[in-house]
Design a protein around this motif. Structure first.
Motif, PDB file in Angstrom:
ATOM      1  N   LEU A  90      49.735  38.391  37.851  1.00 58.06           N
ATOM      2  CA  LEU A  90      48.764  38.414  38.939  1.00 58.06           C
ATOM      3  C   LEU A  90      47.435  39.017  38.485  1.00 58.06           C
ATOM      4  CD1 LEU A  90      50.963  39.405  42.021  1.00 58.06           C
ATOM      5  CD2 LEU A  90      50.321  37.118  41.226  1.00 58.06           C
ATOM      6  N   ARG A  91      47.498  39.973  37.586  1.00 60.68           N
ATOM      7  CA  ARG A  91      46.249  40.554  37.068  1.00 60.68           C
ATOM      8  C   ARG A  91      45.462  39.503  36.284  1.00 60.68           C
ATOM      9  NH1 ARG A  91      47.065  45.695  33.556  1.00 60.68           N
ATOM     10  NH2 ARG A  91      47.754  44.143  32.029  1.00 60.68           N
ATOM     11  N   ALA A  92      46.165  38.685  35.486  1.00 57.72           N
ATOM     12  CA  ALA A  92      45.483  37.616  34.758  1.00 57.72           C
ATOM     13  C   ALA A  92      44.840  36.634  35.724  1.00 57.72           C
ATOM     14  CB  ALA A  92      46.469  36.897  33.834  1.00 57.72           C
ATOM     15  N   ASN A  93      45.566  36.303  36.796  1.00 56.20           N
ATOM     16  CA  ASN A  93      45.029  35.423  37.835  1.00 56.20           C
ATOM     17  C   ASN A  93      43.755  36.030  38.420  1.00 56.20           C
ATOM     18  OD1 ASN A  93      44.532  34.336  40.450  1.00 56.20           O
ATOM     19  ND2 ASN A  93      46.644  33.669  40.628  1.00 56.20           N
ATOM     20  N   ALA A  94      43.841  37.288  38.848  1.00 61.20           N
ATOM     21  CA  ALA A  94      42.705  37.933  39.497  1.00 61.20           C
ATOM     22  C   ALA A  94      41.508  38.050  38.556  1.00 61.20           C
ATOM     23  CB  ALA A  94      43.124  39.315  40.005  1.00 61.20           C
ATOM     24  N   ALA A 162      47.904  33.884  47.340  1.00 59.85           N
ATOM     25  CA  ALA A 162      46.723  33.906  48.208  1.00 59.85           C
ATOM     26  C   ALA A 162      46.234  35.329  48.433  1.00 59.85           C
ATOM     27  CB  ALA A 162      47.039  33.230  49.536  1.00 59.85           C
ATOM     28  N   ALA A 163      47.166  36.282  48.496  1.00 59.75           N
ATOM     29  CA  ALA A 163      46.793  37.675  48.733  1.00 59.75           C
ATOM     30  C   ALA A 163      46.031  38.274  47.562  1.00 59.75           C
ATOM     31  CB  ALA A 163      48.037  38.505  49.016  1.00 59.75           C
ATOM     32  N   VAL A 164      46.203  37.713  46.385  1.00 61.20           N
ATOM     33  CA  VAL A 164      45.452  38.200  45.221  1.00 61.20           C
ATOM     34  C   VAL A 164      43.978  37.837  45.326  1.00 61.20           C
ATOM     35  CG1 VAL A 164      45.180  38.023  42.722  1.00 61.20           C
ATOM     36  CG2 VAL A 164      47.476  38.101  43.714  1.00 61.20           C
ATOM     37  N   SER A 165      43.711  36.590  45.632  1.00 59.60           N
ATOM     38  CA  SER A 165      42.318  36.127  45.616  1.00 59.60           C
ATOM     39  C   SER A 165      41.573  36.418  46.911  1.00 59.60           C
ATOM     40  CB  SER A 165      42.254  34.630  45.318  1.00 59.60           C
ATOM     41  OG  SER A 165      43.003  33.893  46.252  1.00 59.60           O
ATOM     42  N   ALA A 166      42.279  36.629  48.019  1.00 56.54           N
ATOM     43  CA  ALA A 166      41.613  36.817  49.308  1.00 56.54           C
ATOM     44  C   ALA A 166      40.587  37.947  49.294  1.00 56.54           C
ATOM     45  CB  ALA A 166      42.648  37.033  50.409  1.00 56.54           C
ATOM     46  N   PRO A 167      40.919  39.157  48.813  1.00 50.79           N
ATOM     47  CA  PRO A 167      39.904  40.212  48.826  1.00 50.79           C
ATOM     48  C   PRO A 167      38.737  39.936  47.885  1.00 50.79           C
ATOM     49  CG  PRO A 167      41.885  40.942  47.685  1.00 50.79           C
ATOM     50  CD  PRO A 167      42.227  39.647  48.347  1.00 50.79           C
ATOM     51  N   LEU A 168      38.973  39.144  46.854  1.00 48.62           N
ATOM     52  CA  LEU A 168      37.900  38.831  45.913  1.00 48.62           C
ATOM     53  C   LEU A 168      36.908  37.863  46.534  1.00 48.62           C
ATOM     54  CD1 LEU A 168      40.149  38.508  42.733  1.00 48.62           C
ATOM     55  CD2 LEU A 168      38.847  40.512  43.526  1.00 48.62           C
ATOM     56  N   TYR A 169      37.417  36.865  47.251  1.00 46.63           N
ATOM     57  CA  TYR A 169      36.510  35.953  47.956  1.00 46.63           C
ATOM     58  C   TYR A 169      35.810  36.664  49.104  1.00 46.63           C
ATOM     59  CZ  TYR A 169      37.671  31.717  45.432  1.00 46.63           C
ATOM     60  OH  TYR A 169      37.783  30.763  44.454  1.00 46.63           O
ATOM     61  N   ARG A 186      42.785  45.893  41.099  1.00 41.91           N
ATOM     62  CA  ARG A 186      43.238  46.446  42.381  1.00 41.91           C
ATOM     63  C   ARG A 186      43.862  45.373  43.262  1.00 41.91           C
ATOM     64  NH1 ARG A 186      38.606  49.791  41.931  1.00 41.91           N
ATOM     65  NH2 ARG A 186      37.318  48.203  42.955  1.00 41.91           N
ATOM     66  N   ALA A 187      43.233  44.201  43.303  1.00 43.47           N
ATOM     67  CA  ALA A 187      43.760  43.111  44.126  1.00 43.47           C
ATOM     68  C   ALA A 187      45.144  42.687  43.636  1.00 43.47           C
ATOM     69  CB  ALA A 187      42.799  41.928  44.108  1.00 43.47           C
ATOM     70  N   ALA A 188      45.296  42.581  42.330  1.00 49.45           N
ATOM     71  CA  ALA A 188      46.583  42.174  41.771  1.00 49.45           C
ATOM     72  C   ALA A 188      47.649  43.238  42.009  1.00 49.45           C
ATOM     73  CB  ALA A 188      46.435  41.899  40.281  1.00 49.45           C
ATOM     74  N   ALA A 189      47.287  44.493  41.793  1.00 52.26           N
ATOM     75  CA  ALA A 189      48.254  45.578  41.981  1.00 52.26           C
ATOM     76  C   ALA A 189      48.696  45.666  43.437  1.00 52.26           C
ATOM     77  CB  ALA A 189      47.646  46.904  41.524  1.00 52.26           C
ATOM     78  N   ALA A 190      47.759  45.494  44.362  1.00 51.59           N
ATOM     79  CA  ALA A 190      48.110  45.562  45.784  1.00 51.59           C
ATOM     80  C   ALA A 190      49.036  44.426  46.173  1.00 51.59           C
ATOM     81  CB  ALA A 190      46.833  45.522  46.624  1.00 51.59           C
ATOM     82  N   ALA A 191      48.742  43.226  45.702  1.00 49.42           N
ATOM     83  CA  ALA A 191      49.592  42.076  46.037  1.00 49.42           C
ATOM     84  C   ALA A 191      50.980  42.227  45.418  1.00 49.42           C
ATOM     85  CB  ALA A 191      48.931  40.785  45.560  1.00 49.42           C
ATOM     86  N   ALA A 192      51.039  42.696  44.170  1.00 49.64           N
ATOM     87  CA  ALA A 192      52.333  42.875  43.514  1.00 49.64           C
ATOM     88  C   ALA A 192      53.161  43.932  44.231  1.00 49.64           C
ATOM     89  CB  ALA A 192      52.129  43.258  42.053  1.00 49.64           C
ATOM     90  N   ALA A 193      52.522  45.051  44.599  1.00 50.11           N
ATOM     91  CA  ALA A 193      53.251  46.121  45.282  1.00 50.11           C
ATOM     92  C   ALA A 193      53.771  45.651  46.638  1.00 50.11           C
ATOM     93  CB  ALA A 193      52.344  47.340  45.447  1.00 50.11           C
ATOM     94  N   ALA A 194      52.945  44.912  47.366  1.00 52.07           N
ATOM     95  CA  ALA A 194      53.374  44.406  48.663  1.00 52.07           C
ATOM     96  C   ALA A 194      54.532  43.427  48.519  1.00 52.07           C
ATOM     97  CB  ALA A 194      52.203  43.748  49.388  1.00 52.07           C
ATOM     98  N   ALA A 195      54.438  42.563  47.516  1.00 51.20           N
ATOM     99  CA  ALA A 195      55.519  41.599  47.285  1.00 51.20           C
ATOM    100  C   ALA A 195      56.812  42.315  46.931  1.00 51.20           C
ATOM    101  CB  ALA A 195      55.127  40.630  46.179  1.00 51.20           C
TER     102      ALA A 195
END
Length: 208
Positions: A90-94, A162-169, A186-195
């Motif tokens: 997810l970090r690579a994605n973000a 979707a939760a990864v990219s949403a805060p970035l957009y 941060r976006a990737a870590a938050a999405a991973a933790a929530a998942a």
């Protein structure tokens, strides 16, 4: 969700492919510079050094041209990363999202395409397809994570991506500040933790 490189990268093909490539490159440049409202097929034909009749016959409207540009961007998108860890995938994605949206041309282009989707049905449908394709591409990292036991079984992979990219957009469109790798992480870590906490795990009906 990854965001693709600039449209118009060299690809093999005959004259039809070369015409499409030139027209879509010109359309991307025009959208980034002046926005969707200024997109004019005759001007695009001039920019691309292509016959105006060819452009009108193949695309017919600004909405159809914007839709084809989005289809082209999806075609050229990079495949997902597979690091063996949900958090680093997810970090690579973000970071790919941030790298693209931090690029001056690409950030203006995406803003123009999002704006186009608000006033043109063809552009809206194409933007929805584009994001559906990209989310599905990266959803595999969540499915793999579920197989490894990193997230609960039944975790919705599309919701996680979707939760990864949403805060970035959101930051791109609403704050106006430059995006950084720290934002991506941060976006990737938050999405991973929530998942991992089961936020997007599908619950079976229990009759309660």
């Amino acid at each position: 969700m990854s965001v693709p490189p600039a449209p118009g990268a060299q690809r093999p093909g005959g004259r039809t492919a070369r015409v499409r490539e030139a027209v879509l490159q010109a359309a991307g440049d025009a959208l980034a510079a002046d926005g969707f409202e200024a997109l004019d097929l005759a001007d695009i034909a001039r920019r691309a050094d292509v016959g105006k009749t060819t452009v009108y016959r193949r695309w017919g409207s600004s909405g159809a041209l914007a839709a084809d540009l989005l289809a082209d961007m999806a075609e050229q998108s990079l495949p997902r990363t597979d690091t063996g860890s949900l958090r680093t995938d997810l970090r690579a994605n973000a970071r790919l999202v941030v790298k693209t949206l931090a690029d001056p041309r690409q950030s203006r282009l995406f803003k123009a395409l999002i704006a186009a989707s608000l006033c043109n049905d063809q552009a809206a449908q194409a933007l929805h397809r584009f994001y559906a394709v990209r989310i599905e591409e990266w959803a595999g990292c969540v499915r793999d994570a579920a197989t490894r036991g990193e997230v609960p079984a039944g975790t919705d992979p599309h919701a996680v991506v979707a939760a990864v990219s949403a805060p970035l957009y959101y930051a791109l469109l609403n704050t106006g500040r430059p995006l950084t790798d720290a934002d991506a992480d941060r976006a990737a870590a938050a999405a991973a933790a929530a998942a991992q906490a089961g936020v997007w795990a599908r619950q079976e009906a229990d009759g309660s």
